[in-house]
Structures are given as C-alpha cells and as structure tokens.
Design an enzyme around this catalytic site. Structure first.
Site, mmCIF file in Angstrom:
data_model
loop_
_atom_site.group_PDB
_atom_site.id
_atom_site.type_symbol
_atom_site.label_atom_id
_atom_site.label_comp_id
_atom_site.label_asym_id
_atom_site.label_seq_id
_atom_site.Cartn_x
_atom_site.Cartn_y
_atom_site.Cartn_z
ATOM 1 C CE1 TYR A 249 41.247 42.630 45.183
ATOM 2 C CE2 TYR A 249 41.623 44.221 46.736
ATOM 3 C CZ TYR A 249 41.848 43.786 45.393
ATOM 4 O OH TYR A 249 42.274 44.561 44.527
ATOM 5 C CG PHE B 181 47.518 45.374 38.224
ATOM 6 C CD1 PHE B 181 46.893 44.357 37.932
ATOM 7 C CD2 PHE B 181 47.040 46.408 38.922
ATOM 8 C CE1 PHE B 181 45.234 44.186 38.317
ATOM 9 C CE2 PHE B 181 45.674 46.268 39.216
ATOM 10 C CZ PHE B 181 44.877 45.382 38.695
ATOM 11 N NE ARG C 40 42.929 36.482 36.099
ATOM 12 C CZ ARG C 40 43.094 37.741 36.866
ATOM 13 N NH1 ARG C 40 44.426 38.223 37.251
ATOM 14 N NH2 ARG C 40 42.030 38.108 37.632
HETATM 15 C C1 PLP Z 1 44.715 43.062 42.375
HETATM 16 C C2 PLP Z 1 46.064 43.932 42.139
HETATM 17 C C3 PLP Z 1 46.232 45.171 42.544
HETATM 18 C C4 PLP Z 1 44.945 45.820 43.397
HETATM 19 O O1 PLP Z 1 45.154 47.147 43.797
HETATM 20 P P1 PLP Z 1 44.071 47.882 44.654
HETATM 21 O O2 PLP Z 1 44.594 49.128 45.139
HETATM 22 O O3 PLP Z 1 44.048 46.880 45.946
HETATM 23 O O4 PLP Z 1 42.866 47.877 43.737
HETATM 24 C C5 PLP Z 1 47.215 45.978 42.596
HETATM 25 N N1 PLP Z 1 48.461 45.388 41.839
HETATM 26 C C6 PLP Z 1 48.145 43.956 41.368
HETATM 27 C C7 PLP Z 1 49.609 43.496 40.858
HETATM 28 C C8 PLP Z 1 47.046 43.448 41.669
HETATM 29 O O5 PLP Z 1 47.046 42.104 40.896
#
Ligand code: PLP
Length: 402
Positions: free
Chosen positions: A214, A124, A361
């Site tokens: 969330y 990510f 997805r």
């Molecule tokens: C959704 C997601 C995040 C989100 O990071 P935030 O700091 O909460 O916005 C991080 N890593 C992965 C793998 C995710 O899927």
C-alpha cells in the site's frame, strides 16, 4: 529556482506522462505516497468489474474461471521485476507483519544451531515486535543493535533496507555478504524500497524479503503484502502458519499437511481477492517504467526541495542522507514542533506526515509528483516556518493516526 524553472523541468521530464496513470486530489500536493500510495486510474474500473462480474455474476466459479486461486502468484510475478526477484519467488499474501513471522520462523529452522535474530534498534516497530514474538516462541533471542555485528550465534539478520523515519538506506549487497560470511541468513524488509528505489534481491544474494503493497506500490489501504524466498531455499520450504491453502493439494482436504511447492507454502488462509486485484491493477502503473529513472527523478526532487528549504528555512535540519546512494525516496526534516508544523501544512493542502519525536516526513513519488509540486510544497513549508503559522492550539491536538 523559480516556479517557472520547476515547470520547465516538468516539461523535460521523461516520467511526466506517468502522472496520467493516477487519480489525484485537485487541491492538494500529495507527499505521503510513502504511507499510502495514490490511486492508480486503472483500479476503480478493475474493482467495479471484479465486483459486478467476477463476484456478482460468476460467484464461486471465479476461483477457476478467473483463476482467483493463482492470483497471489500472478501478482507476485508482476511485482518481482520491481525488486529484482526471480520469477516464481514472490507471493502476495497477508500483511508484512505476518510475513515477517513466517520467514523469521523459516530462517531459524534453517539455522537450528544458532539462536539469535539480529536486527536494528531503529527498525520499524512491527519488525521488532514480531522478532520478539518469534523469539519467545522458539526460545531464541533478539539482539537489536548494529546489523553489521553478525557473529556465529546469528541465525538471521533482519534489516529494513530504507529506514521509515530517516529515509537512510542500507547497502543490501554488502550487508548480505557480511551476514553470509558469518554463516547467517538475511531477511530484508522492503516496505520503503519496493516501487521507490531500484532493488535487486537476486544480485545481492538476499535470502528472504517482505514488503507491503500500500505504500510506493499504490495497492490501496490495507493492500496485501508480499514475501520473497530465494530459489535456493524453496525446496521443501515450510513455515508454521501452515493453513489449508498452503497445502500441496488443498482440495484433497487431507487431514495431513504437505507444503505446497516453493512460495506456495507461504500461503495460509483464503486471500482477500478484491484487495489483491486492486494491487494487481495498481502495479500496471509501473509498466515500462525503469526504476533507475524513478530514482534519478526522486534524487532531483530531493535536491530541489533541500535547496529551497536551505534558502527558506535553514533552521530545519534535514535528517535524510544527502548522498543519493544512501537514501530511499523521502525527505525527513526535524523541528521541535514537527507535529504542529505538519498539521499547518495539511491545512494548506500539503499532505505529509509526522513521525516521533520531531520529524516532518515527506514522500517523493516520481510517478505522480511534479517538480512544480515539490517546489510549491517547499514554498509552503518555508512560509509556515517563517510566519510560525503552526503555532496554533488546533495544530497541536494529536489525532489517533498521525
Ligand atoms: C509500513 C511498514 C510495515 C507495515 O507492516 P503491516 O503489517 O503491513 O502493517 C512494516 N515494516 C516497515 C518497515 C514498514 O515501513
């Protein structure tokens, strides 16, 4: 399979009563609980009570009277069983991104002679960006390649257990063993694992983990995230965002920092109490729920959807592994016009999302999705593909958030 067959599966589903724990939109099939979990019914009442009584009436005394001060630990302990974490080793705080920063810094400090953060190219983006930011700060390097290629330069392996695009899942125990054999530490991102699949951090021997509140945990938009530190790393734990609430005795207002005990040292500033209370109430939707049963139903929903799509729209390539052990709780399909297809689905009340460059997805959330919902979603997707209902200009205009 017919809709009646799917409805029969619902009647025999041991998790069916859990759906009552959620407040769901009437005219939509919600297959996006992997991006923003549905609203648990307990949350609005808890929020109303918090606002009226704890904030409105009891005001500042609530830090003691309602123990707001330890809510990050209490919510962490409530969450711990879902990820196989030992009591006292999870704290709820900040965002996943910020917690990644803290724990990467902790890991690098524990391996001072090693200068590499090893991660995956397809991770990510925030994981990659934060790793790069930490590396710049500490004069380390990020290697974004194969997390199996750990060597004597690797300080920490940063892996997301379930890939956000494909839903492919790593073998946490095996990767952790390999990292440890090479002398490296592991930091697991559980954003698409927590509340989605059975996770056992302790059994896997994981060192650190983060995840967000969330998605499958249903804590609400922008819910705070969590951070895990294995008990063996908790003594003398410290991290660079050493804000006042991570101090061992914040109300001494000492000019000198002393880290709080264990994961308390991961706290930085004042937590968002309302958001944290929403997450805390949302976690009650998992009360008495066996994650192995959740995974079994997710797999059955996956198979149902994959079979129906195979029959109705065989041109859609299923990107998510067919082997249940190798995937999380989503199904990703490829189509050259995936964005427009998703908009056409949303227009017909099937809510999912699009991921670059060509991925449709759909999240599978067994606590509130029925077999008949998944059947009907497959029916709509099959129809959208067969009739090219997606091929309209209004479905091709990109929104700011996809
Ligand atoms: C959704 C997601 C995040 C989100 O990071 P935030 O700091 O909460 O916005 C991080 N890593 C992965 C793998 C995710 O899927």
């Amino acid at each position: 399979m017919t809709l009646a067959d799917a409805a029969l599966l619902d009647r025999n589903d041991p998790l069916a009563p859990c759906r009552e724990r959620f407040s769901l939109p009437e005219n939509a099939l919600y297959l996006d609980g992997n991006s923003l979990g549905a609203l648990p019914r307990a949350v609005p009442a808890r929020m109303a009570q918090m606002v009226a009584e704890e904030w409105g009436r009891d005001l500042i005394t609530s830090w003691n009277v309602h123990d707001w001060i330890d809510l990050p630990r209490r919510t962490g302990d409530k969450l711990a069983p879902l990820i196989g974490a030992e009591p006292g080793s999870v704290i709820v705080a900040d965002s996943t991104s910020v917690n990644l920063f803290k724990l990467l810094a902790v890991a690098l400090e524990k391996r001072p002679e090693r200068r590499v953060i090893l991660t995956e190219r397809g991770n990510f983006p925030t994981d990659l960006y934060i790793a790069e930011g930490v590396a710049r700060f500490t004069s380390c390097d990020v290697v974004a390649g194969d997390p199996n290629q750990v060597d004597e330069r690797t300080a920490v392996v940063l892996v997301t257990e379930v890939n956000y695009r494909t839903g492919a899942r790593h073998d946490m125990a095996a990767l952790t063993r390999r990292a440890h054999a090479a002398g490296a530490l592991t930091l697991w991102d559980l954003c698409h694992s927590a509340g989605a699949v059975p996770v056992d951090l302790a059994a896997a021997g994981a060192d650190f983990a983060v995840g967000c509140g969330y998605k499958f945990l249903n804590g609400g938009p922008g819910a705070p995230a969590f951070a895990y530190v294995a008990p063996r790393h908790q003594d003398g734990l410290r991290q660079p965002l050493q804000g006042w609430l991570g101090h061992a005795a914040p109300f001494e207002f000492s000019p000198d920092y002393r880290p709080g005990k264990g994961v308390d040292a991961l706290r930085a500033g004042t937590p968002p109490i309302l958001s944290m209370a929403a997450l805390d109430a949302a976690l009650d939707a998992f009360a008495g729920v066996d994650m192995a049963a959740v995974k079994r139903k997710a797999d059955a929903l996956f198979d149902l959807f994959a079979d129906e799509i195979g029959r109705r729209a065989p041109e859609l390539e299923i990107l998510t592994p067919r082997d249940a052990a190798q995937r999380g709780s989503q199904i990703s399909l490829r189509h050259p016009e995936a964005y427009a297809v998703m908009q056409a689905l949303i227009a017909r009340g099937v809510i999912g999302d699009f991921r670059q460059p060509d991925i449709i997805r759909l999240g599978l959330t067994p606590l509130y999705l029925r077999y008949q919902d998944v059947y009907r979603a497959a029916e709509v997707l099959g129809d959208v593909i067969a009739t090219r209902a997606w091929d309209r200009p209004e479905f091709k205009r990109r929104a700011k958030v996809v």
